[in-house]
Enzyme design. Structure first.
Site, PDB file in Angstrom:
ATOM      1  N   LYS A 293     -21.545  -8.592  23.192  1.00 39.04           N
ATOM      2  CA  LYS A 293     -20.227  -9.101  23.593  1.00 39.04           C
ATOM      3  C   LYS A 293     -20.135 -10.627  23.541  1.00 39.04           C
ATOM      4  O   LYS A 293     -19.150 -11.213  23.990  1.00 39.04           O
ATOM      5  CB  LYS A 293     -19.874  -8.602  24.996  1.00 39.04           C
ATOM      6  CG  LYS A 293     -19.482  -7.132  25.001  1.00 39.04           C
ATOM      7  CD  LYS A 293     -18.917  -6.700  26.330  1.00 39.04           C
ATOM      8  CE  LYS A 293     -17.516  -7.167  26.545  1.00 39.04           C
ATOM      9  NZ  LYS A 293     -17.014  -6.896  27.886  1.00 39.04           N
TER      10      LYS A 293
ATOM     11  N   GLN B   4       0.852  -1.192   0.000  1.00 36.17           N
ATOM     12  CA  GLN B   4       0.000   0.000   0.000  1.00 36.17           C
ATOM     13  C   GLN B   4       0.890   1.246   0.000  1.00 36.17           C
ATOM     14  O   GLN B   4       1.963   1.238   0.601  1.00 36.17           O
ATOM     15  CB  GLN B   4      -0.897  -0.020   1.239  1.00 36.17           C
ATOM     16  CG  GLN B   4      -2.033   0.956   1.158  1.00 36.17           C
ATOM     17  CD  GLN B   4      -2.937   0.877   2.384  1.00 36.17           C
ATOM     18  OE1 GLN B   4      -2.502   1.174   3.483  1.00 36.17           O
ATOM     19  NE2 GLN B   4      -4.183   0.520   2.184  1.00 36.17           N
TER      20      GLN B   4
ATOM     21  N   CYS C  37      -4.739  -4.980  18.574  1.00 40.58           N
ATOM     22  CA  CYS C  37      -4.357  -4.555  17.225  1.00 40.58           C
ATOM     23  C   CYS C  37      -4.326  -3.034  17.122  1.00 40.58           C
ATOM     24  O   CYS C  37      -3.311  -2.413  17.404  1.00 40.58           O
ATOM     25  CB  CYS C  37      -5.283  -5.210  16.208  1.00 40.58           C
ATOM     26  SG  CYS C  37      -7.028  -5.127  16.641  1.00 40.58           S
TER      27      CYS C  37
ATOM     28  N   TYR D 257      -7.001  10.134   4.840  1.00 38.99           N
ATOM     29  CA  TYR D 257      -5.625  10.544   4.572  1.00 38.99           C
ATOM     30  C   TYR D 257      -5.617  11.401   3.297  1.00 38.99           C
ATOM     31  O   TYR D 257      -6.675  11.684   2.733  1.00 38.99           O
ATOM     32  CB  TYR D 257      -4.716   9.318   4.494  1.00 38.99           C
ATOM     33  CG  TYR D 257      -4.697   8.562   5.810  1.00 38.99           C
ATOM     34  CD1 TYR D 257      -4.485   9.247   7.007  1.00 38.99           C
ATOM     35  CD2 TYR D 257      -4.936   7.199   5.877  1.00 38.99           C
ATOM     36  CE1 TYR D 257      -4.495   8.587   8.230  1.00 38.99           C
ATOM     37  CE2 TYR D 257      -4.949   6.531   7.101  1.00 38.99           C
ATOM     38  CZ  TYR D 257      -4.727   7.226   8.265  1.00 38.99           C
ATOM     39  OH  TYR D 257      -4.746   6.589   9.472  1.00 38.99           O
TER      40      TYR D 257
ATOM     41  N   CYS E 264     -12.288  -7.179  19.886  1.00 38.45           N
ATOM     42  CA  CYS E 264     -12.033  -6.425  21.123  1.00 38.45           C
ATOM     43  C   CYS E 264     -11.260  -5.132  20.873  1.00 38.45           C
ATOM     44  O   CYS E 264     -11.308  -4.218  21.701  1.00 38.45           O
ATOM     45  CB  CYS E 264     -11.259  -7.295  22.108  1.00 38.45           C
ATOM     46  SG  CYS E 264      -9.595  -7.689  21.527  1.00 38.45           S
TER      47      CYS E 264
ATOM     48  N   CYS F  68     -11.222 -13.895  15.703  1.00 43.04           N
ATOM     49  CA  CYS F  68     -11.124 -12.513  16.186  1.00 43.04           C
ATOM     50  C   CYS F  68     -12.432 -12.184  16.895  1.00 43.04           C
ATOM     51  O   CYS F  68     -13.509 -12.480  16.387  1.00 43.04           O
ATOM     52  CB  CYS F  68     -10.913 -11.567  15.005  1.00 43.04           C
ATOM     53  SG  CYS F  68     -11.193  -9.842  15.441  1.00 43.04           S
TER      54      CYS F  68
ATOM     55  N   GLY G  34      -8.576  -8.848   7.843  1.00 43.14           N
ATOM     56  CA  GLY G  34      -7.369  -8.419   8.538  1.00 43.14           C
ATOM     57  C   GLY G  34      -7.226  -9.011   9.920  1.00 43.14           C
ATOM     58  O   GLY G  34      -6.281  -9.744  10.224  1.00 43.14           O
ATOM     59  N   ARG G  35      -8.178  -8.686  10.760  1.00 46.02           N
ATOM     60  CA  ARG G  35      -8.024  -9.118  12.151  1.00 46.02           C
ATOM     61  C   ARG G  35      -8.216 -10.624  12.307  1.00 46.02           C
ATOM     62  O   ARG G  35      -7.628 -11.238  13.198  1.00 46.02           O
ATOM     63  CB  ARG G  35      -8.978  -8.314  13.037  1.00 46.02           C
ATOM     64  CG  ARG G  35      -8.487  -6.875  13.183  1.00 46.02           C
ATOM     65  CD  ARG G  35      -9.437  -6.029  13.966  1.00 46.02           C
ATOM     66  NE  ARG G  35     -10.690  -5.816  13.268  1.00 46.02           N
ATOM     67  CZ  ARG G  35     -11.818  -5.477  13.846  1.00 46.02           C
ATOM     68  NH1 ARG G  35     -11.868  -5.332  15.155  1.00 46.02           N
ATOM     69  NH2 ARG G  35     -12.915  -5.278  13.131  1.00 46.02           N
TER      70      ARG G  35
ATOM     71  N   ARG H 174      -7.656   1.677  -2.664  1.00 49.17           N
ATOM     72  CA  ARG H 174      -8.544   1.494  -1.504  1.00 49.17           C
ATOM     73  C   ARG H 174      -9.330   2.779  -1.278  1.00 49.17           C
ATOM     74  O   ARG H 174      -8.758   3.874  -1.192  1.00 49.17           O
ATOM     75  CB  ARG H 174      -7.744   1.132  -0.259  1.00 49.17           C
ATOM     76  CG  ARG H 174      -8.685   0.721   0.873  1.00 49.17           C
ATOM     77  CD  ARG H 174      -8.046  -0.062   1.970  1.00 49.17           C
ATOM     78  NE  ARG H 174      -8.992  -1.068   2.462  1.00 49.17           N
ATOM     79  CZ  ARG H 174      -8.965  -1.577   3.675  1.00 49.17           C
ATOM     80  NH1 ARG H 174      -8.028  -1.227   4.528  1.00 49.17           N
ATOM     81  NH2 ARG H 174      -9.864  -2.479   4.047  1.00 49.17           N
TER      82      ARG H 174
HETATM   83 FE1  SF4 Z   1      -9.387  -9.232  16.912  1.00 44.43          FE
HETATM   84 FE2  SF4 Z   1      -8.995  -8.352  19.390  1.00 44.43          FE
HETATM   85 FE3  SF4 Z   1      -7.099  -9.722  18.094  1.00 44.43          FE
HETATM   86 FE4  SF4 Z   1      -7.691  -7.224  17.376  1.00 44.43          FE
HETATM   87  S1  SF4 Z   1      -6.825  -7.865  19.323  1.00 44.43           S
HETATM   88  S2  SF4 Z   1      -7.357  -8.973  16.041  1.00 44.43           S
HETATM   89  S3  SF4 Z   1      -9.879  -7.216  17.673  1.00 44.43           S
HETATM   90  S4  SF4 Z   1      -9.107 -10.472  18.732  1.00 44.43           S
END
Ligand code: SF4
Length: 639
Positions: A427, A101, A347, A171, A343, A340, A316-317, A219
């Site tokens: 949650k 990128q 990250c 940006y 939360c 993931c 991504g996550r 993007r």
């Molecule tokens: Fe997902 Fe939390 Fe890990 Fe970030 S820290 S990738 S939000 S589980």
């Protein structure tokens, strides 16, 4: 089973082996000069080995010091080109394609070093900005256009398979695109044709410098979700123009930094929350469209492809939580996937604290380059007191390294206070992590003793080599006059529905637990007032989560008193003091206490007396968040 996910597809001339894309995410692991490090390479290589089809790196700045964060990748000289060749070589060897990128952060540029690059189409800062940017002259605009092309040419030399022009998230390029930031009256401002000019000139310059066969992606923030910001109507036009200009794929995101919960969605937002935006773009272009946004399960990703809403899925996550996600899906090992949970603690939360990117559920993420070898040289007998998430993590890691682990849990289930933390609205996904831990413990054959509290006598008799204490915490009620009244209830008892609140509730404590409990009560119909001693609520809460909580507080018409102390609880009143003034809250039928918790650790002093090596972890050491607790569990397991 997930056939579409594993169908190859081309982006321009680049064939990607499946539809699973790792979008750009900042790791902050480049050198200060912008070179690839072993840490960064090992992180991307790990994902390539896990089966991701296309990995898009975090942004390369078009020049030094134009990043949102103080650290960023760079490629403006031969030395840097060489450093990134090792990155592309290792990712290719591991079987993935890699794109880079390219960005200039414009008015969001980090100004800790110098503010000379704090530039924008117009001299106005965003509401979250600290300093006004300088308005770019036309000559400067032309120069920056050329820097994008130079960067792309060098990236091609370093072995990247494609480049992605970063025109999203508030940006520099997206500032030009958007009426929200662009207040110019020359050929780069005003109508959409003019606002697109900067981006289209960049595309032309990049294509001229990399050749027509080298894939170029863009993007976009499809919708900015700020007043006057980009809307779908405009973005459809931009996407179409980009296709005409020779762009090979549109990578759809949304939002800008001020509303960053739309960029990195916390768990309160639904899965696949923004895929309809990419579907709109797909209607007007014939080039591939990438989507993203809380897509963390294979079934969700497959359904997006099946519905024709996108061609590639940015996860991504999900890739941070489990770098082996693609392989596990392909092999049908869905129960092995660590999901993931949204939360945002490790990250983007890590980045915003100035740390490297981490992952709460995957403590190995970002530490791939320094992981010790499995198994341990000398297997030991390790006893663990407490089957919350920290204790379970320690058990999994220790057992993985070949130690004989016994886990003692005083209740009849694993998860500890994490199970209660999962009860507030939105949650529930926290529970996927407990499910994963249980599955791993079972696979590893860890000896779990339920309904058994570990004692000094048991340790004396059993002689384990080491004991890990993960006995968690318990909430406390501050000694306030009236706090012993029957209508004063712990937040946990509300969430677990052991006790019921009335119609008019005062919540003592505006931290995460207090606010989440307040939202829970509002959902069940109570009128809620939050009283917080500190000057603000939600201190320490991640930005994206906080934005969502503040919205919920507003939507539910909750009253909030900040910098206010509860002095006395009456039969139907709560007296608070704010700035030296007493205020009496009337007609209160329930007071919910969310005033914090204290560590539970009676075992450590007893075991120290008998000379057993002990490690205290998680909340039993100090009450903090899940990120800290799970990391300590992980480290204790290794040590
Ligand atoms: Fe997902 Fe939390 Fe890990 Fe970030 S820290 S990738 S939000 S589980």
């Amino acid at each position: 089973m997930y056939d579409k996910l594993f169908e190859p597809m081309k982006i321009g001339t680049m064939e990607v082996k499946n539809r699973l894309v790792v979008p750009a995410m900042s790791t902050l692991t480049a050198t200060p000069e912008g070179a690839s490090t072993e840490q960064l390479i090992a992180y991307h290589e790990r994902k390539a080995k896990g089966g991701w089809g296309l990995i898009i790196t975090e942004y390369f700045g078009v020049a030094p010091n134009v990043g949102f964060f103080p650290k960023m990748l760079g490629i403006w000289n031969d030395e840097l080109i060489e450093s990134h060749k090792e990155l592309t070589r290792r990712v290719h060897t591991a079987g993935a394609k890699i794109a880079a990128q390219i960005s200039h952060s414009g008015r969001e540029t980090f100004i800790g070093v110098s503010d000379e690059n704090l530039v924008a189409p117009s001299p106005y800062r965003d509401v979250s900005g600290e300093k006004n940017p300088r308005e770019l002259t036309v000559d400067e605009i032309k120069k920056i256009v050329g820097l994008y092309g130079d960067t792309a040419r060098n990236l091609k030399k370093a072995g990247f398979d494609a480049v992605e022009i970063y025109a999203a998230h508030g940006y520099l390029i997206s500032e030009f695109l958007s009426k929200y930031a662009n207040k110019r009256t020359d050929e780069y401002g005003g109508c959409l044709e003019n606002r697109m000019r900067f981006l289209l000139e960049i595309v032309a310059d990049v294509k001229a410098k990399v050749g027509k066969d080298f894939p170029v992606m863009v993007r976009l923030s499809t919708v900015e979700y700020v007043p006057g910001g980009l809307s779908m109507g405009e973005t459809r036009v931009i996407a179409k123009k980009l296709e005409e200009a020779g762009v090979d794929a549109i990578d759809c995101s949304q939002g800008i930094f001020t509303v960053s919960h739309n960029i990195v969605e916390p768990m309160m937002l639904d899965n696949c929350v923004f895929v309809d935006n990419s579907a709109e773009i797909k209607k007007v272009v014939n080039i591939p469209v990438i989507t993203a946004g809380r897509i963390n399960e294979a079934c969700l990703a497959e359904s997006v492809l099946e519905a024709g809403k996108a061609d590639f899925i940015g996860m991504g996550r999900a890739s941070l939580a489990d770098p082996d996600f693609p392989i596990k899906v392909k092999e049908g090992r869905l129960e092995d996937i660590r999901y993931c949970i949204g939360c945002v603690q490790g990250c983007i939360g890590g980045n915003m604290r100035g740390e490297n990117c981490h992952c709460l559920v995957n403590p190995e993420m970002d530490r791939e380059y320094e992981l010790p070898e499995n198994p341990a040289e000398t297997p030991k007998t390790v006893w663990i007191a407490g089957g919350g998430v920290a204790g379970c993590e320690a058990a999994i890691v220790a057992a993985n390294r070949g130690h004989h682990v016994v886990l003692f849990e005083k209740s009849d289930r694993l998860g500890g206070t994490w199970l209660i933390a999962a009860l507030p609205p939105h949650k529930t996904e926290l529970l996927t992590f407990v499910g994963w831990q249980k599955h791993e413990l079972k696979k590893l054959g860890v000896d779990i003793r339920y309904n058994t509290e570990l004692t000094k006598e048991m340790v004396q008799e059993g002689h384990p080599d080491a004991v890990i204490i993960a006995t968690g915490c318990k909430p406390f009620i501050p000694p306030i006059p009236g706090s012993d009244k029957p209508h004063v209830i712990q937040a946990n008892d509300i969430l677990t529905q052991k006790k019921k609140a009335g119609e008019n509730v005062v919540v003592m404590g505006g931290g995460s637990v207090g606010v989440e409990t307040a939202e829970f009560l509002s959902w069940y119909g109570s009128e809620v007032t939050i009283v917080e001693m500190l000057d603000d609520i939600l201190i320490g809460c991640e930005r994206e989560t906080m934005l969502m909580h503040r919205k919920a507080i507003k939507d539910e018409n909750m009253k909030v008193y900040k910098g206010a102390k509860v002095c006395e609880i009456g039969d139907d009143t709560v007296t608070i003091e704010k700035k030296g003034k007493k205020i009496v809250l009337e007609d209160v039928d329930t007071v919910v206490v969310a005033a914090g918790s204290k560590p539970v650790n009676t075992l450590e002093p007893e075991l120290s007396e008998i000379g057993v090596p002990v490690k205290v972890i998680g909340d039993s050491k100090k009450v903090r968040n899940g990120l800290a607790a799970i990391y300590e569990g992980y480290m204790a397991g290794y040590e």
